[in-house]
Write an enzyme that holds these catalytic residues in place. Structure first.
Site, PDB file in Angstrom:
ATOM      1  N   LYS A  13      45.219  33.452  46.572  1.00 55.47           N
ATOM      2  CA  LYS A  13      46.262  33.664  47.566  1.00 55.47           C
ATOM      3  C   LYS A  13      45.715  34.211  48.885  1.00 55.47           C
ATOM      4  CE  LYS A  13      47.894  38.019  45.548  1.00 55.47           C
ATOM      5  NZ  LYS A  13      46.680  38.155  44.698  1.00 55.47           N
ATOM      6  N   ARG A  88      53.443  44.642  45.423  1.00 53.35           N
ATOM      7  CA  ARG A  88      52.832  44.441  44.111  1.00 53.35           C
ATOM      8  C   ARG A  88      53.653  45.095  43.007  1.00 53.35           C
ATOM      9  NH1 ARG A  88      47.232  43.662  45.732  1.00 53.35           N
ATOM     10  NH2 ARG A  88      45.895  43.054  44.015  1.00 53.35           N
ATOM     11  N   ARG A 127      33.224  35.208  42.372  1.00 56.27           N
ATOM     12  CA  ARG A 127      33.516  35.672  43.739  1.00 56.27           C
ATOM     13  C   ARG A 127      32.377  36.540  44.270  1.00 56.27           C
ATOM     14  NH1 ARG A 127      39.840  36.774  44.777  1.00 56.27           N
ATOM     15  NH2 ARG A 127      39.371  38.940  44.311  1.00 56.27           N
ATOM     16  N   ARG A 160      32.093  42.412  43.902  1.00 56.22           N
ATOM     17  CA  ARG A 160      32.798  43.692  44.077  1.00 56.22           C
ATOM     18  C   ARG A 160      33.041  44.355  42.724  1.00 56.22           C
ATOM     19  NH1 ARG A 160      37.708  41.580  47.605  1.00 56.22           N
ATOM     20  NH2 ARG A 160      38.755  42.317  45.748  1.00 56.22           N
ATOM     21  N   ARG A 171      42.988  44.415  35.650  1.00 56.25           N
ATOM     22  CA  ARG A 171      43.838  44.020  36.787  1.00 56.25           C
ATOM     23  C   ARG A 171      44.866  42.988  36.349  1.00 56.25           C
ATOM     24  NH1 ARG A 171      40.095  42.356  41.616  1.00 56.25           N
ATOM     25  NH2 ARG A 171      42.030  42.356  42.781  1.00 56.25           N
TER      26      ARG A 171
HETATM   27  P1  AMP Z   1      43.295  42.855  46.369  1.00 50.84           P
HETATM   28  O1  AMP Z   1      42.164  42.667  47.304  1.00 50.84           O
HETATM   29  O2  AMP Z   1      44.637  42.481  46.967  1.00 50.84           O
HETATM   30  O3  AMP Z   1      43.091  42.180  45.047  1.00 50.84           O
HETATM   31  O4  AMP Z   1      43.404  44.424  46.081  1.00 50.84           O
HETATM   32  C1  AMP Z   1      42.340  45.158  45.509  1.00 50.84           C
HETATM   33  C2  AMP Z   1      42.861  46.463  44.936  1.00 50.84           C
HETATM   34  O5  AMP Z   1      43.497  47.237  45.972  1.00 50.84           O
HETATM   35  C3  AMP Z   1      43.930  46.331  43.855  1.00 50.84           C
HETATM   36  O6  AMP Z   1      43.383  46.104  42.579  1.00 50.84           O
HETATM   37  C4  AMP Z   1      44.626  47.676  43.961  1.00 50.84           C
HETATM   38  O7  AMP Z   1      43.861  48.717  43.357  1.00 50.84           O
HETATM   39  C5  AMP Z   1      44.617  47.934  45.454  1.00 50.84           C
HETATM   40  N1  AMP Z   1      45.838  47.385  46.097  1.00 50.84           N
HETATM   41  C6  AMP Z   1      45.909  46.359  46.985  1.00 50.84           C
HETATM   42  N2  AMP Z   1      47.174  46.128  47.354  1.00 50.84           N
HETATM   43  C7  AMP Z   1      47.946  47.021  46.670  1.00 50.84           C
HETATM   44  C8  AMP Z   1      49.344  47.271  46.598  1.00 50.84           C
HETATM   45  N3  AMP Z   1      50.239  46.541  47.304  1.00 50.84           N
HETATM   46  N4  AMP Z   1      49.766  48.270  45.790  1.00 50.84           N
HETATM   47  C9  AMP Z   1      48.895  49.022  45.093  1.00 50.84           C
HETATM   48  N5  AMP Z   1      47.572  48.830  45.087  1.00 50.84           N
HETATM   49  C10 AMP Z   1      47.083  47.833  45.878  1.00 50.84           C
END
Ligand code: AMP
Length: 214
Positions: A13, A88, A127, A160, A171
């Site tokens: 996404k 989320r 990734r 990462r 996750r």
């Molecule tokens: P992402 O890059 O969107 O996969 O986000 C990486 C990590 O950031 C997630 O696994 C969460 O720990 C944190 N994170 C990102 N967006 C949110 C959100 N809207 N609410 C809570 N944690 C978030």
């Protein structure tokens, strides 16, 4: 145009959100990117967020919502945006709706990039992210020109911490428990649109532009 991207971590996404932002001239707002930038800059917010992120857990709603609300104040966000990784949780979606209602606007589309769990773990182990500029690559689908080196800034690429297999499992669990209910939430508001995230990048993007309009 205000768009929410839904989908499991690793569904692609983020990549699609960037393409949408470029085509429709709206900012791409990724909470994950904002948290990572804060971690890199050693801010208080970054320190708080890191402990949750490294364990594959969600950062608490209050922190996340206030960060997004601040971002919405920027001039570039006045005409719309594509939200990637936010909301989320149901409380985040409710806070977003309340804020939008106050300003007389609403989410136009919630695009769910659908990919089965089996594909996700495989995809995420491929990734790679740049340690310096945060650009992302994929060993199979979007490889850098030189192995292990960022095309944009020449720095090293890494897997990462939150893309490591044990964290990905966690996750995904968090996704199913806390984020997947948003699919019904937006379906009830008649803004949910589904795309098949197992297709190639360009095919997924054409499905999306068919939804959003040319
Ligand atoms: P992402 O890059 O969107 O996969 O986000 C990486 C990590 O950031 C997630 O696994 C969460 O720990 C944190 N994170 C990102 N967006 C949110 C959100 N809207 N609410 C809570 N944690 C978030």
């Amino acid at each position: 145009m205000r768009i929410v991207m839904l989908g499991a971590p690793g569904a692609g996404k983020g990549t699609q959100a960037k393409k949408i932002a470029a085509k429709y001239g709206i900012p791409h707002i990724s909470t994950g990117d904002i948290f990572r930038a804060n971690i890199k800059n050693g801010t208080e917010l970054g320190k708080k967020a890191k402990s949750y992120m490294d364990q594959g857990m969600l950062v608490p709603d209050e922190l996340t919502v206030s960060l997004v609300m601040d971002r919405f104040q920027e001039p570039d966000a006045q005409k719309g945006y594509v939200l990637d990784g936010f909301p989320r949780t149901i409380p985040q979606a409710e806070s977003l709706d309340a804020a939008l209602k106050e300003s007389g606007s609403q989410i136009d589309f919630a695009v769910n990039v659908d990919v089965p769990d089996e594909n996700i773990v495989k995809r995420m182990s491929g990734r790679r992210a740049c340690v310096k500029c945060g650009a992302t690559y994929h060993l199979q689908y979007a490889a850098p020109e030189k192995d292990g080196i960022c095309d944009s800034c020449g720095e090293n690429l890494i897997l990462r911490d939150d893309d490591k297999p044990e964290t990905v499992e966690k996750r995904l669990k968090v996704y199913h428990e806390q984020t997947q209910p948003l699919i019904d939430y937006y379906a009830q508001k008649n803004v949910l649109r589904e795309v098949d995230g197992t297709l190639g990048l360009d095919e997924v993007f054409s499905q999306i532009t068919a939804i959003l309009g040319e």
